[in-house]
Design a protein around this motif. Structure first.
Motif, PDB file in Angstrom:
ATOM      1  N   VAL A  99       0.854  -1.202   0.000  1.00 16.37           N
ATOM      2  CA  VAL A  99       0.000   0.000   0.000  1.00 16.37           C
ATOM      3  C   VAL A  99       0.884   1.245   0.000  1.00 16.37           C
ATOM      4  O   VAL A  99       0.616   2.212  -0.727  1.00 16.37           O
ATOM      5  N   ALA A 100       1.939   1.220   0.804  1.00 15.46           N
ATOM      6  CA  ALA A 100       2.856   2.365   0.851  1.00 15.46           C
ATOM      7  C   ALA A 100       3.548   2.558  -0.498  1.00 15.46           C
ATOM      8  O   ALA A 100       3.718   3.695  -0.954  1.00 15.46           O
ATOM      9  N   GLY A 101       3.926   1.469  -1.153  1.00 15.60           N
ATOM     10  CA  GLY A 101       4.573   1.568  -2.466  1.00 15.60           C
ATOM     11  C   GLY A 101       3.648   2.163  -3.516  1.00 15.60           C
ATOM     12  O   GLY A 101       4.054   3.013  -4.315  1.00 15.60           O
ATOM     13  N   ARG A 102       2.390   1.724  -3.500  1.00 14.88           N
ATOM     14  CA  ARG A 102       1.423   2.303  -4.446  1.00 14.88           C
ATOM     15  C   ARG A 102       1.176   3.774  -4.127  1.00 14.88           C
ATOM     16  O   ARG A 102       1.041   4.608  -5.018  1.00 14.88           O
ATOM     17  N   GLY A 103       1.141   4.089  -2.832  1.00 14.80           N
ATOM     18  CA  GLY A 103       0.964   5.486  -2.426  1.00 14.80           C
ATOM     19  C   GLY A 103       2.131   6.353  -2.869  1.00 14.80           C
ATOM     20  O   GLY A 103       1.936   7.497  -3.291  1.00 14.80           O
ATOM     21  N   LEU A 104       3.340   5.822  -2.783  1.00 10.19           N
ATOM     22  CA  LEU A 104       4.519   6.567  -3.254  1.00 10.19           C
ATOM     23  C   LEU A 104       4.405   6.891  -4.732  1.00 10.19           C
ATOM     24  O   LEU A 104       4.694   8.013  -5.158  1.00 10.19           O
ATOM     25  N   THR A 105       3.986   5.901  -5.507  1.00 11.89           N
ATOM     26  CA  THR A 105       3.848   6.110  -6.944  1.00 11.89           C
ATOM     27  C   THR A 105       2.788   7.169  -7.243  1.00 11.89           C
ATOM     28  O   THR A 105       3.011   8.077  -8.045  1.00 11.89           O
ATOM     29  N   GLN A 106       1.626   7.054  -6.594  1.00 18.11           N
ATOM     30  CA  GLN A 106       0.542   8.005  -6.833  1.00 18.11           C
ATOM     31  C   GLN A 106       0.924   9.421  -6.397  1.00 18.11           C
ATOM     32  O   GLN A 106       0.680  10.383  -7.130  1.00 18.11           O
TER      33      GLN A 106
END
Length: 167
Positions: free
Chosen positions: A40-47
């Motif tokens: 979730v944190a990785g996807r949040g970083l990308t977004q």
């Protein structure tokens, strides 16, 4: 090297290694939960990275207009919010990554205590063999923790790698 350590542990004492292996299986649910949080944190970083890039590019294109209307402080505040969100996602990754790295070793200390009692009194394992087993088991847990942390990094950076591959 972790596989070779596991094989060596099995050669030293197959019964004890199977029991320890079953005990280590109880690490799977918390480690998977950590991976979900890291994902979730990785996807949040990308977004958030995409949002902040878009805001900055828009601000640069409209710099003169922002200056005329006096909205540069508002745009700066939006960029700061994006930076704070990115920091929060990084903190989640590093926090859960540290837990993912430490948990097998913490459980390992507890297992070493159980191994000492179980192997000495029920399995009648010789003390010299037990010392070797402890050393190899600690090395196995260190290798397991390192692989676990590397897996966390892959989970965290996977969305960014996908975006890079699309580009």
């Amino acid at each position: 090297s972790g596989v070779l350590l596991g094989v060596t542990l099995f050669i030293l004492d197959p019964t004890l290694t199977m029991l320890v292996g079953v005990a280590l299986l109880f690490l799977i649910p918390p480690l998977r939960w950590f991976d979900k949080k890291i994902g979730v944190a990785g996807r949040g970083l990308t977004q958030e990275g995409e949002k902040i890039n878009h805001k900055l590019l828009t601000s640069i294109r409209n710099l003169l207009l922002m200056h005329i209307y006096g909205t540069q402080h508002i745009e700066e505040a939006k960029a700061q919010e994006g930076s704070i969100a990115i920091r929060k996602h990084h903190m989640v990754f590093y926090g859960f990554g540290a837990l993912k790295f430490a948990l097998p070793q913490l459980v390992g200390v507890f297992l070493i205590c159980l191994i000492a009692v179980f192997a000495r009194y029920w399995l009648q394992t010789p003390p010299g063999l037990l010392i070797s087993y402890f050393y190899l088991f600690v090395r196995f847990l260190q290798a397991f923790s390192a692989v676990s942390l590397s897996g966390a990094a892959v989970v965290n950076y996977w969305p960014q790698l996908i975006e890079l591959a699309k580009w």
